[in-house]
Scaffold this active site. Sequence first.
Site, PDB file in Angstrom:
ATOM      1  N   HIS A 190       0.867  -1.178   0.000  1.00  0.00           N
ATOM      2  CA  HIS A 190       0.000   0.000   0.000  1.00  0.00           C
ATOM      3  C   HIS A 190       0.902   1.226   0.000  1.00  0.00           C
ATOM      4  CE1 HIS A 190      -3.739   2.273   0.757  1.00  0.00           C
ATOM      5  NE2 HIS A 190      -2.898   3.132   1.319  1.00  0.00           N
ATOM      6  N   CYS A 191       0.788   2.025  -1.039  1.00  0.00           N
ATOM      7  CA  CYS A 191       1.683   3.173  -1.195  1.00  0.00           C
ATOM      8  C   CYS A 191       0.983   4.456  -0.755  1.00  0.00           C
ATOM      9  CB  CYS A 191       2.137   3.308  -2.644  1.00  0.00           C
ATOM     10  SG  CYS A 191       3.311   4.668  -2.879  1.00  0.00           S
TER      11      CYS A 191
END
Length: 650
Positions: free
Chosen positions: A452-453
């Site tokens: 998850h960026c």
Amino acid sequence: MEERDPSCNPLDPLLNNASDDLKNKKEAGPPPAASYVAPDDCNSFDIVRATQYGVIHRVHELIEAGYDVNQMDHENVSLLHWAAINNRTEIVNYFMSKGAIVDRFGGHLDATPLHWATRQGHLGMVVQLMSCGADPSLRDGEGCSCIHLASQFGHTAIVAYLIAKGQDVDMLDKTGMTPLMWSAHRVFGYDPTRLLLTFGATLNKVDKLHGNTALHWACASGNHVVIRLLLNKGADIHAFNFKNETPLDIAIGQSNADLVKKLRQMQATAEASKKTLLGKYAANKIFRRRVAYVYPFLAIFIIGFIPELSAHWALKVLIFFPFFIIGNMIFKAFFDENTSHMIPIAIYLATKFWMYFTWFFYLLPYLHESPSFHVIFALVTILLTYNFYKAWRTDPGYLKSNREDKIRTILELAESQTLRLDQFCSTCLIRKPLRSKHCSVCNKCVAKFDHHCPWVDNCVGANNHRYFIGYLFFLLIMLLFAVYGCLQFWQVECPIDFYEDGITGLAYKTLKASPWVAWIALNVAIHLVWVSTLFTCQMYQIVWLAMTTNERMNQMRYWGMQHMTGDVTDECEEKDDHGHSHGQHPKTKIVSPFHRGVCKNLVDLMNWRCCGLLRPLQVDWMSKFTLDPDTGPNYQASNFHAGRENYQFV
């Protein structure tokens, strides 16, 4: 409430079941393994011992000789109880064929074989007994049904199976406690609490004896993980039990300083939202989200603009001071752990906006380049914007299913003996495809999950990974453009000689020439560090390792990546405590089964075709559950998610 003894009936001295003593607040551990018994000794076993050890031929011999399969032993325990707790599926089938009573109560806790199997976490045995007609809703001598036992012992797969078979997720035991209350009180982990909440367990239901909610019980045991989970789901922090105690009062009584501090902060925030205007706006999630996006734009502008003013430095400090106080108040009121994941993308957008502002209004007059330079700059800008938008807004590969599909999946996996938490998501209640993972931020399972960026406020998965790589690549080029523009600006406004000026002289000259340009250059330098680092790591993982970030970080958990080599360890021919020789132990190294070669790995990810010259591998990662023999040169005929066998003997 009196603490309940979760131990099974006292067992044979040689095979005593490990139990916990809740009065001493000790968690139950796995039972000890049975001691090694020579094959010749099995012929002298009595019927109970033969059942415990799974000596099927001895069991047949004694039953055929006239032993009653329903006869209780001196501890008031049936043979079916012993077979169930030791997970002897073949013997259970044999006993049922001989007329064994499946719901026979016995033992110190007056429980059925299904209760015993549930306590031990034998999902396969639970499925087998229920297929033979065992009733999971029956209460044992302490008033607990199977779903209560599975919840308090943390057997999430059994909880899922029982609910799928129709057990009430809010079923009450004799004291009025629900499975959610038992899980919150006893299991120090996300599961099975998370699974029960997904199935719709009532958050603020109270028990009959004390009037405690699940949050009260979690606070009583100091279960921080579950407390956070319950609060995020909306548990009532102000609920009173029959003694007029809130969860905070329970935490104070337990002398849990960290928990008391956290709950007091939450109560103060909730009260402030009702009393002050700022608090009311802070309680509005939509408004808080907007503030989180706007705040970095204003902060970057104010920090850079005030030094740029043509005024005395003392006046600049006076101007900056009230902005600092206001900014600090806004940050404390609107930013918490629920909005923290939005800060990076807001910082990126703000930095990018002011970087372009600086480029056009400060740097462009100093760039006497050819038209092709500006064309390339515009092209990179377009490609950067496109890839960022696609990485940000594209569905990364969220796995979806309705309630009927979830129930069917649970039943299929349980009855095929493959319902394990490495293959099944206890939150989404779905079977996880290869390379997928549940994202705790998005609260969804993502196909071919990478990470998850926060810089794109989205998961990076099967559908948007190539856009994320494009975003990093073009952002890196754009930052280099910005660095070049700043150098050209300083070359004209303040010629720099590093050896003569030194670091302090360099900083003084750049700040004197333009504090705004120096401030933007600092932001560009910071972004350049994380972008170049992340891009390098991504390319190394994709091209050289053929792994996602998740697979690389958790590579030892995925058995399909452990490739056996011809070498052996130094512990060859070592004997265990029972006199067994384990033989040679081949070494393992981590190799991705999806590795197709350096060039093909990149082509597969980016889906490059080049008018048919390239042929990327087409895989639907949302429905890929097993490896194919032609997956890659490092393919092994083993389950990618396979876990260790965990047999227990009692």
